[in-house]
Each structure stands twice: as structure tokens, then as C-alpha cells.
Design a protein around this motif. Structure first.
Motif, PDB file in Angstrom:
ATOM      1  N   GLY A  12       0.820  -1.211   0.000  1.00  0.00           N
ATOM      2  CA  GLY A  12       0.000   0.000   0.000  1.00  0.00           C
ATOM      3  C   GLY A  12       0.845   1.248   0.000  1.00  0.00           C
TER       4      GLY A  12
ATOM      5  N   GLY B 263       2.298   1.913  -3.242  1.00  0.00           N
ATOM      6  CA  GLY B 263       1.323   2.294  -4.270  1.00  0.00           C
ATOM      7  C   GLY B 263       0.823   1.114  -5.065  1.00  0.00           C
TER       8      GLY B 263
ATOM      9  N   PHE C 296      -1.634  -1.120  -4.973  1.00  0.00           N
ATOM     10  CA  PHE C 296      -2.874  -1.394  -4.251  1.00  0.00           C
ATOM     11  C   PHE C 296      -3.426  -2.779  -4.565  1.00  0.00           C
ATOM     12  CE2 PHE C 296      -2.830   3.314  -4.921  1.00  0.00           C
ATOM     13  CZ  PHE C 296      -2.422   3.622  -3.639  1.00  0.00           C
TER      14      PHE C 296
ATOM     15  N   THR D  65      -9.058   0.950   2.455  1.00  0.00           N
ATOM     16  CA  THR D  65      -8.127   2.002   2.025  1.00  0.00           C
ATOM     17  C   THR D  65      -7.615   1.742   0.608  1.00  0.00           C
ATOM     18  OG1 THR D  65      -7.435   2.336   4.326  1.00  0.00           O
ATOM     19  CG2 THR D  65      -5.985   3.192   2.612  1.00  0.00           C
ATOM     20  N   SER D  66      -7.274   0.491   0.325  1.00  0.00           N
ATOM     21  CA  SER D  66      -6.730   0.148  -0.994  1.00  0.00           C
ATOM     22  C   SER D  66      -7.756   0.371  -2.102  1.00  0.00           C
ATOM     23  CB  SER D  66      -6.249  -1.312  -0.998  1.00  0.00           C
ATOM     24  OG  SER D  66      -5.223  -1.502  -0.061  1.00  0.00           O
TER      25      SER D  66
ATOM     26  N   ALA E 246     -10.310   2.405  -1.963  1.00  0.00           N
ATOM     27  CA  ALA E 246     -10.535   3.860  -2.041  1.00  0.00           C
ATOM     28  C   ALA E 246      -9.461   4.510  -2.892  1.00  0.00           C
ATOM     29  CB  ALA E 246     -10.556   4.461  -0.647  1.00  0.00           C
ATOM     30  N   ASN E 247      -8.206   4.051  -2.684  1.00  0.00           N
ATOM     31  CA  ASN E 247      -7.102   4.604  -3.480  1.00  0.00           C
ATOM     32  C   ASN E 247      -7.220   4.235  -4.958  1.00  0.00           C
ATOM     33  OD1 ASN E 247      -5.682   6.020  -1.461  1.00  0.00           O
ATOM     34  ND2 ASN E 247      -4.738   4.111  -0.725  1.00  0.00           N
ATOM     35  N   LYS E 248      -7.893   3.136  -5.240  1.00  0.00           N
ATOM     36  CA  LYS E 248      -8.115   2.739  -6.630  1.00  0.00           C
ATOM     37  C   LYS E 248      -9.349   3.427  -7.226  1.00  0.00           C
ATOM     38  CE  LYS E 248      -7.522  -1.269  -8.240  1.00  0.00           C
ATOM     39  NZ  LYS E 248      -7.652  -2.694  -8.604  1.00  0.00           N
TER      40      LYS E 248
ATOM     41  N   LYS F 232     -15.135   3.424  -4.616  1.00  0.00           N
ATOM     42  CA  LYS F 232     -15.689   3.892  -3.350  1.00  0.00           C
ATOM     43  C   LYS F 232     -16.702   2.905  -2.771  1.00  0.00           C
ATOM     44  CE  LYS F 232     -15.020   8.801  -4.366  1.00  0.00           C
ATOM     45  NZ  LYS F 232     -15.669  10.131  -4.507  1.00  0.00           N
TER      46      LYS F 232
END
Length: 719
Positions: A662, A665, A667, A693-694, A696-698, A701
């Protein structure tokens, strides 16, 4: 009227002579008092069966005490057939202690034949103590059978009494039931004693047959069997004196037969000593300075020999009153004495008197004299007079000499019968009482040999002044506490352990093993790291600055109590004492890591991996050190991936890999690792937060919210 002839008339009037009347009377009396007839095999059957029965309860016993040295932890014996060569070409202790084994006890130990039998057993059925106990029982039973055959052979002639009232049978039966033999028979390791006795008696039988039959083949067979006796245990060498002594007492050997017999048995003895010197190289004059290996290390010369003489009295006492019995007579169960001691003086008077009496009986060639001299001759090599045998006294040392005692006692009883001082009924009553009491004691003592814990729990009361028995029992209590799930029982075991260890230290204050175990018990009981470290320090000092365990255990406690720098110093000393220890290298990595010296930490973790290349934890530690302490994620990931590859179900490794991916980067990599976690443990909250979290970063949502909600639900449940 019918008339008798003159010849018939003379015959009728003939009166029998006085001699004819006496012969007829003797014949009638002989028939009235004729000895009951038994099968000649009956005595052998009785002895064999009774010897088996009296030790039958050992079949359910486990391994105990020195069984680890000869079998359960002997690297050579556990090779099975492949280990036989090593057993035949190394000191008996090397298979357990390694190369230093031959230097632990003065003179070394070379008795490979019993060890070979253990290797064969391991090859055939692995570690099954019941089978090994059965072998010991059978060997002992055969030994008793051979003893009776030997004694019957040298006794000669037919007794007017039933076999159970002859000295050969009484002596053998006493030998079979005597409780002093429990250590040799009930302890699997004691097989060397049994085999030495078995083969020594068999060799003596053939040496006597050689004299009686004048057949060289009997002598050659005896010599070959004597070789087996010597390879079983060194004390068989005393039969070099027993053979000519037996010739003198019980045969009509001529000068040529004496010389031939002695020389024939001397040849294998010399060869054995040459072979032994090659494989057990420690010189007999090199004495250990450790009192638990050399019982006279703390004694003056006078104390040494006065105490040795005192033990002679103890041995004789055990012959008559075998109570209480113990496997342990180490320091200071029998305190040092001087020649002014009453016990030593009494021992000198009794033992010297018996020996002189035995010498005086040489002229009469009496069985009593033979029994006394047999006792002293076979006892000489284990008496500590000639050289130190590693312990002040031991019950198994008397396994061979006790036959002499049994012969002497049996003959004294028969002598009283011959002199009409005892009736057969009285003699039989005495035998039944003595043998009955001995049998009960033997059978009950066998239960003590069930396992280490039972034996030590029993003998800590039999040998209350032995530092070693208190220390060993204390150590076993610590081991038992590790297995106990109940916290109250665990504390009770540790409390008793500390008490036992302190008693051991009262007896022997500089016993490094006692201090080491006391440190372990103290820390496990209440996490008192100060008291534990003090005990480890004394253990280190007591062992002359050479205790790896004291240093290592100190470092473990220091690491657990946030003292990494102190731990580092102890670990470096420990590593210098015993290089190449994985646990030492790994903990040095831990110490440097906790002291925030990451470069050195990685170096030691790598050193640990060189010693154990498949250790996943070391890979993980290197990855964590690179990632957390040095912030070098690129270097951390290969190590973390390797750890997960080796242990794919380790949640801690997976979580750290997911976090590192994570941060990097990656993910998808983080999601893959986190999903692997929830497959293993569906209620692992941190994994769901990582997934949230991963995703969301991708930019996903929906998935992020779904995993966040799942984490919160689990968190709420746990609250």
C-alpha cells in the motif's frame, strides 16, 4: 509225609550276617528319606519365570534418566543400523554430548555392545520403551539361568536335599530377587551391566568346562564370549582374576591348564584395552575439577580415601538391608569424612576382616571364601580406589559383585543345615521371608522408574543431601509448569521448583545449573527480571565464565524488558563462546533492531539465515527493518514476499506485506494480501481496513465503503 531235602533244610536255617542286616536297614531308611525327584529343568524354569515376573511391571515404564544418553537422544543409536560403526568407534558419551563427550568423565567410557543393541532396536521398532524393557528383563532372566548353571557346575555331585535347599539355587534366587539390581534392570541404560554379567558368566562356564573336559574348543568359545563381555562394559575385565580363582577353588586344574587358561583370556583383554585407548582417549590421571563429574574435586587426599572406604560399608549395608534405594548419590549425599570417622573405622574393620577371612579360606577352598573374594575382586574396579569412576557410589556398581554376597549367604545357610543347627523347615522359612521381602521391595521399586518425574519425585526424599537430585527435580518441575494450562497449578509447580533449586544451592552453592534453572523458574513465576538476572549472573560466575546458557537467558530477559543494549553485550559474549548458534545470531538482530541500529540488525538477521536458510521469520524481520526503520520499501518487499511465500498462512507476514504494498502504491498487491488474510481469519479487522483504504485509493468507493462498514461491524462486536 513230605520231607525237605538236606540242602533246603540248611538254607532255611541260614541266619543273615550283621553286614547284610545293616545294608538292608540303610536301604530301607534311604527309601524312607529319599529326596523328592524333580525334573532337572525345573530350577531353571523357576528362576527364569520368577526373574521375568518380578520385573514385569517395568514393561509399562517409559524412558528415564540416562536413557537419553544411550538411546532417545543419542545421534548414533538413532541412525539404526547405519549408526553401528559410529557406536563401535567412539566414546559411549559422544553420541549424546558430541566430541566433548569423551572428556566429561575421567577415563572415558567405551562399552559399545549395549549401544549397538539400542541401535538395532531403533531400526526395528523406533522409540518404544516397553520393548526395550522387555529385552532387559529377558537378558536378566537368562543371566540368572546361567548363574545357576555355573554354580551347579562348580558345586559338583548330587545333593541329598531338594534343589531349593542347595547353595547354587539359593544363591541364584537371592540374586534374582535382590532389590539392589533394580537400577540395572528397570533402567534401560542398565543393559550394559546385565550384558557384561551375562557374557562374563558364560565365559566363566566355558573356562571351567575347559578344565573339566580338557577341550581347547571350550576355551576358545569362552574367549570369544569374554570379548563380548568386555565390549559390554569394562568391569568384565575383573574376570581375568575370577577365572583362575574359580579354577583354584573348584577344579583340579594342572599348571599347564592354569597358564593356558589365563593367557587365553588375557589376549582379548589386552586387545580390548588397546582398542579402548583409541576410542576413549581420556587418560585415567586427568581428573575433572567439577564435583558432579569428579566426586573428590573438593576433598583432601585423606577425605578422598576415607570417604571411599566409608562407601564400602554402605554397599555391604545395602546387601543386607536394601533401603532406602536411590539412583542418585552425588554431592553431597555422602559427606566427606576422615579416617577418624566412626563409620570409616567400622568399614575398615568389617571389610578388611572379610577380605582377610576370604584369603584364609583359600587353603580350605571353601565356597564361603570364594563368595567373599568374588565380591571384592569384581568390586575393585568400581570402588574408586584404583581410579575415579565419576560418582562416589551407585547401586548399579554392585550388580556384578552382589553375586559373591549371594553365594556367601547361601553357603552359610546350607552350612547351618549341615551342622544340624537349622532344620530344613526353619531354613526354608528363612528363605521365604527374606526372598519374599526382597521381591516385594524389588517389585515396588520398579514403579519409581516409571519416568524421570516419578523417579526424581521419589528419590529427592531418598537422597535429601544430593545437590544434583534437587537440581534435576527442580528443572523437571519447570518443564512440567510449561505444559500446565491451569495458572494455579502452574504457579504451584514453579514455587516447588524454586524451593527444590534453593535446597540444591544450600548443598552446593556454586552449582551453575542450579542458578540457571532458578533464574528460569523465578522469571516464569512472577516476571521478576532483577532476581532472574542476578541468578543468571551467578550461574555465569559459577561455571567459570563459560556459560553460554546463562548469557543467552540473560539476553532474552533483557530483550523482553526493554534493555536491548545490555542484551546485545551478553549475546556477543555468548556468540564468542559458542559460534554458529542460530538463536544467538537472530537475537543479536533483535537487540540491534530494538536499539535502533538497523544496519547491524540486518547483518545479524542475514547471519541467522546463513545458519537456517529456511527461517521465514528472519526474512520477515529483515523486510520489517528495511521498511519501518529505514523507510526503504523497495528493499523491504522482496524479503516480505519471501516470508509469505514460505509461510502463506501467517497473518502477521501477510499484513506487513499488504501495508508495504500500500505504501509503495501497489494497491492490487495490498488487496491480494489482505484478501488472503480474511480467507484465513474472516474476523481480522485490520485486513478490512486495508481493503477499504486500498479500494478507495483505486477509486472504487463502493467496495471501500463496504469493507469499512464490515470492519466497523466487527469492531463493534468485539467491543
Amino acid at each position: 509225609m513230605f520231607r525237605m531235602s538236606k540242602k533246603e533244610k540248611n538254607k532255611k536255617q541260614q541266619i543273615p550276617s550283621k553286614q547284610e542286616v545293616e545294608e538292608t536297614t540303610e536301604s530301607i531308611e534311604s527309601q524312607l528319606t529319599e529326596t523328592p525327584r524333580f525334573s532337572p529343568n525345573l530350577p531353571y524354569i523357576i528362576l527364569f519365570v520368577f526373574a521375568c515376573l518380578i520385573y514385569s511391571n517395568t514393561l509399562w515404564n517409559k524412558y528415564a534418566i540416562d536413557d537419553a544418553i544411550v538411546l532417545t537422544e543419542n545421534t548414533y543409536a538413532k541412525k539404526g543400523f547405519d549408526g553401528i560403526k559410529d557406536l563401535m568407534t567412539h566414546d559411549a558419551f559422544e553420541g549424546f554430548f558430541g566430541a566433548r563427550g569423551s572428556t566429561l568423565i575421567q577415563g572415558g567410557r567405551y562399552r559399545p555392545l549395549s549401544l549397538v543393541t539400542f541401535a538395532i532396536e531403533y531400526q526395528l521398532w523406533g522409540l518404544k520403551p516397553g520393548y526395550s524393557h522387555a529385552v532387559n528383563i529377558l537378558l536378566f532372566a537368562f543371566t540368572c539361568v546361567l548363574i545357576f548353571y555355573l554354580l551347579s557346575l562348580i558345586a559338583g555331585g548330587q545333593s541329598s536335599r531338594p534343589f531349593y535347599l542347595t547353595w547354587p539355587f539359593i544363591a541364584t534366587f537371592l540374586y534374582a530377587v535382590h532389590p539392589i539390581h533394580t537400577e540395572a534392570v528397570a533402567n534401560i541404560k542398565g543393559r550394559d551391566e546385565i550384558m557384561a554379567m551375562l557374557f562374563s558368566i558364560a565365559a566363566l562356564i566355558y573356562s571351567v568346562k575347559y578344565i573339566q573336559n580338557n577341550k581347547i574348543s571350550d576355551l576358545l568359545i569362552g574367549v570369544l564370549i569374554f570379548c563380548l563381555a568386555l565390549l559390554s562394559k569394562e568391569n568384565s575385565i575383573t574376570f581375568l582374576a575370577i577365572v583362575p580363582m574359580t579354577y583354584f577353588f573348584f577344579t583340579k586344574a594342572d599348571k599347564k591348564q592354569y597358564i593356558t587358561g589365563i593367557l587365553a583370556y588375557l589376549i582379548p583383554a589386552i586387545l580390548f584395552m588397546i582398542i579402548r585407548s583409541k576410542f576413549a582417549p581420556t587418560g585415567i590421571h586427568q581428573e575433572s575439577t567439577e564435583v558432579l563429574n569428579n566426586p573428590f574435586a573438593l576433598a583432601t587426599t585423606e577425605q578422598r580415601y576415607a570417604t571411599i572406604v566409608l562407601t564400602f560399608l554402605y554397599y555391604l549395608k545395602f546387601m543386607f538391608i536394601p533401603y532406602p534405594l536411590s539412583h542418585d548419590y552425588y554431592y553431597n549425599e555422602i559427606p566427606y569424612v576422615t579416617f577418624t570417622s566412626i563409620g570409616t573405622i567400622v568399614s575398615i574393620l568389617i571389610n578388611l576382616g572379610l577380605f582377610v577371612y576370604g584369603i584364609m579360606e583359600l587353603r580350605k577352598k571353601s565356597v564361603l571364601g570364594y563368595g567373599i573374594l568374588f565380591y571384592f575382586v569384581t568390586f575393585s574396579i568400581v570402588s574408586n580406589l584404583l581410579f575415579t569412576v565419576g560418582v562416589l557410589m551407585n547401586e548399579r556398581f554392585i550388580f556384578m559383585p552382589s553375586l559373591g554376597f549371594c553365594i556367601a549367604m547361601a553357603f552359610v545357610l546350607i552350612q547351618q543345615l549341615d551342622k544340624n543347627k537349622l532344620t530344613e523347615k526353619t531354613a526354608l522359612t528363612i528363605l521365604v521371608i527374606v526372598c519374599g521381602l526382597f521381591s516385594i521391595k524389588t517389585f515396588s521399586r520398579n514403579f519409581a522408574w516409571k519416568d524421570n518425574f516419578t523417579l526424581l519425585k521419589t528419590d529427592v526424599n531418598s537422597s535429601p543431601n544430593s545437590s544434583k537430585v534437587h537440581t534435576t527435580y527442580g528443572g523437571l518441575l519447570v518443564e512440567e509448569s510449561d505444559k500446565e494450562q491451569d495458572s494455579t497449578k502452574r504457579r504451584a509447580l514453579l514455587t516447588e521448583s524454586i524451593e527444590q533449586l534453593k535446597q540444591g544451592l544450600e548443598i552446593y552453592p556454586t552449582n551453575g545449573d542450579s542458578w540457571l534453572l532458578l533464574g528460569n523458574a523465578t522469571y516464569k513465576l512472577n516476571k521478576d527480571y532483577k532476581a532472574a538476572l542476578e541468578a543468571y549472573s551467578k550461574a555465569f560466575q559459577s561455571k567459570g565464565g563459560g556459560s553460554f546458557d546463562a548469557l543467552y537467558n540473560s539476553s532474552v530477559v533483557q530483550l523482553e524488558n526493554n534493555m536491548p543494549l545490555a542484551a546485545k553485550e551478553n549475546l556477543k559474549k555468548a556468540n564468542a563462546l559458542r559460534p554458529g548458534q542460530f538463536k544467538c545470531a537472530f537475537n543479536l538482530g533483535e537487540a540491534y533492531s530494538r536499539a535502533n541500529i538497523p544496519d547491524s540488525a540486518i547483518m545479524w538477521y542475514n547471519q541467522a539465515l546463513q545458519l537456517q536458510p529456511n527461517d521465514a521469520l528472519s526474512y520477515h524481520k529483515i523486510g520489517v527493518t528495511y521498511g519501518r526503520q529505514m523507510n526503504q520499501i523497495d528493499k523491504a518487499l522482496p524479503w516480505l514476499n519471501k516470508a509469505v511465500e514460505m509461510e502463506p498462512n501467517n497473518i502477521v507476514y501477510l499484513e506487513d506485506l499488504a501495508v508495504a504494498n500500500g505504501i509503495k502504491g501497489d494497491f492490487d498487491g495490498a488487496i491480494k494480501a489482505a484478501q488472503a488474510i480474511v480467507q484465513i481469519k474472516p474476523d481480522y479487522i485490520s485486513a478490512y481496513y486495508i481493503l477499504s483504504t486500498s479500494f478507495a485509493n483505486k477509486g472504487d468507493k463502493g467496495a471501500a465503503e463496504q469493507y469499512k462498514l464490515k470492519a466497523q461491524q466487527l469492531q463493534g462486536v468485539k467491543k
